[in-house]
Enzyme design. Structure first.
Site, mmCIF file in Angstrom:
data_model
loop_
_atom_site.group_PDB
_atom_site.id
_atom_site.type_symbol
_atom_site.label_atom_id
_atom_site.label_comp_id
_atom_site.label_asym_id
_atom_site.label_seq_id
_atom_site.Cartn_x
_atom_site.Cartn_y
_atom_site.Cartn_z
ATOM 1 N NE ARG A 158 -3.918 -2.089 2.329
ATOM 2 C CZ ARG A 158 -3.818 -3.394 2.583
ATOM 3 N NH1 ARG A 158 -2.678 -3.916 3.020
ATOM 4 N NH2 ARG A 158 -4.868 -4.187 2.427
ATOM 5 C CG HIS B 87 0.244 -11.696 -3.302
ATOM 6 N ND1 HIS B 87 -0.369 -12.473 -2.340
ATOM 7 C CD2 HIS B 87 0.021 -10.410 -2.929
ATOM 8 C CE1 HIS B 87 -0.943 -11.696 -1.445
ATOM 9 N NE2 HIS B 87 -0.712 -10.431 -1.768
ATOM 10 C CD GLU C 223 2.178 -10.355 0.224
ATOM 11 O OE1 GLU C 223 2.140 -9.260 -0.382
ATOM 12 O OE2 GLU C 223 1.305 -10.707 1.054
ATOM 13 C CD GLN D 270 2.044 -6.877 4.589
ATOM 14 O OE1 GLN D 270 2.990 -6.120 4.800
ATOM 15 N NE2 GLN D 270 0.819 -6.592 4.990
#
Length: 392
Positions: free
Chosen positions: A115, A216, A357, A325
């Site tokens: 993000r 991902h 990730e 992540q």
């Protein structure tokens, strides 16, 4: 690309698949049970196919150049049984239908993974507004490079391929989704003899920009993709993590994992803490956070691992990036997702998988104190992640 383009593409693919079935063509299935013919199509005037990488030890990785996506990843379990350990679809129509089945399954995310706050950042005194596609708590961020129009939903060109390697390339125009710079980016997947999925991302630009790519894959090492992955044993080599607000955006604070459910320095089952009342987990409905790795960019050190006691499959992760992540599939199997039929007819429940990730920290363009995602003509982009599979 507009959403309607992908919907039409998905319908065209579905029609083509029905025609192939009606013609009685013999199916040639991969080790994971995929029919490569269901990925053979054209999207936005570019050919799309399913490519199979393998080694002599029974490891097989199937990849489509649509979004640079890993569709299946098969490794032997403790009894030698081939086991597909990633989530996905078994046809290109569902991947391409970003309106009805939007997903980042297995993708090579770009131009910026994770993000960016309100989709805005400043670089060299110029402010850029990116495509906003991630609404939470009254705010709208840029997620994964713009989502439906990001790289994970574009067709990569295949520039090199053999039995164990595929190199994919994408050419991104200056201003695409608001990002500056004409960029040429490649993703290289390689399956090695010792059961490693090795991934290298490289990119060049004609003017300063930001890049932060990742893979991902959604992992469930039990191979049981119809039950939550609560027994998966997770290790993360990190003393700290970045705190997130109610919109999943970093607050700027780096907090210690000590004494919290964010502490995976000693491996333990994800289910031990995923339903904790700890405010970070409660807000995210599970794990969806960036850990600040202790490995300091050394991709010879294990930065994270995952283990299934059911199959004995053990996965170790390595990266030169500062963060990872961890996402526990919090939005799978909820809000209508429970009715979506996925690979080989299965429906996925909430928390069915764990994503690991590699990345710069989320919203790094707005935090100059963190590792910089800035790429210039003089400083090309390079990122590396590797996932090694074994049994124990």
């Amino acid at each position: 690309m507009k959403k309607s383009t992908f919907v039409l593409a998905g319908m065209a693919v579905a029609t083509a698949l029905l025609t192939a079935c009606a013609s009685g063509e013999q199916k040639v299935l991969t080790a994971s049970g995929l029919d490569a013919a269901k990925f053979d199509t054209t999207i936005n005037e570019k050919p799309v196919k399913l490519y199979t990488l393998k080694n002599a030890n029974g490891m097989e990785v199937c990849i489509t150049n649509y979004g640079g996506r890993v569709v299946s990843l098969v490794v032997p379990d403790k009894d030698g049984n081939p086991t597909d350990v990633v989530l996905g679809f078994d046809n290109i129509a569902q991947y391409a239908d970003t309106l009805n089945t939007p997903t980042d399954y297995g993708s090579s995310v770009g131009r910026y993974a994770n993000r960016i706050n309100m989709g805005k950042f400043t670089l060299n005194d110029s402010t850029y507004q990116l495509r906003q596609n991630d609404k939470h708590d009254g705010r709208d961020h840029c997620l994964h490079g713009g989502g439906a129009t990001g790289w994970m939903n574009q067709v990569y060109d295949v520039v090199e391929v053999n039995d164990s390697l595929i190199k994919l390339q994408i050419n991104a125009a200056d201003g695409e989704n608001g990002f500056p710079g004409n960029v040429v980016a490649t993703t290289t997947y390689k399956v090695t003899a010792d059961n490693v999925l090795d991934i290298v991302w490289e990119a060049t630009t004609d003017k300063p920009t930001i890049i932060n790519q990742t893979n991902h894959n959604y992992y469930n090492l039990s191979g049981d993709l119809e039950n939550a992955a609560y027994d998966q044993v997770l290790f993360v080599n990190a003393d700290n993590f970045t705190e997130s607000d109610e919109s999943y955006m970093p607050t700027g604070k780096i907090l210690p994992v000590e004494g919290t459910p964010m502490d995976f320095r000693t491996p333990h089952a994800v289910g031990d803490s995923i339903k904790s009342e700890y405010y970070q987990i409660k807000n995210a409905h599970g794990y969806d956070h960036n850990w600040c790795l202790n490995t300091n960019g050394d991709d010879t050190q294990v930065c994270a691992s995952l283990y299934s006691p059911k199959t004995g499959i053990f996965m170790e992760m390595f990266t030169n990036e500062p963060g990872v992540q961890v996402y526990s599939g919090n939005f799978q199997g909820v809000g209508g997702e429970e009715n979506v039929v996925r690979k080989l007819g299965k429906k996925y429940p909430q928390h069915v998988s764990i994503c690991l990730e590699s990345q710069k920290y989320p919203d790094s363009p707005n935090h100059p104190e963190w590792a910089s995602p800035v790429v210039t003509p003089e400083k090309p982009y390079y990122s590396h992640a590797a996932y090694k599979f074994s049994v124990k």
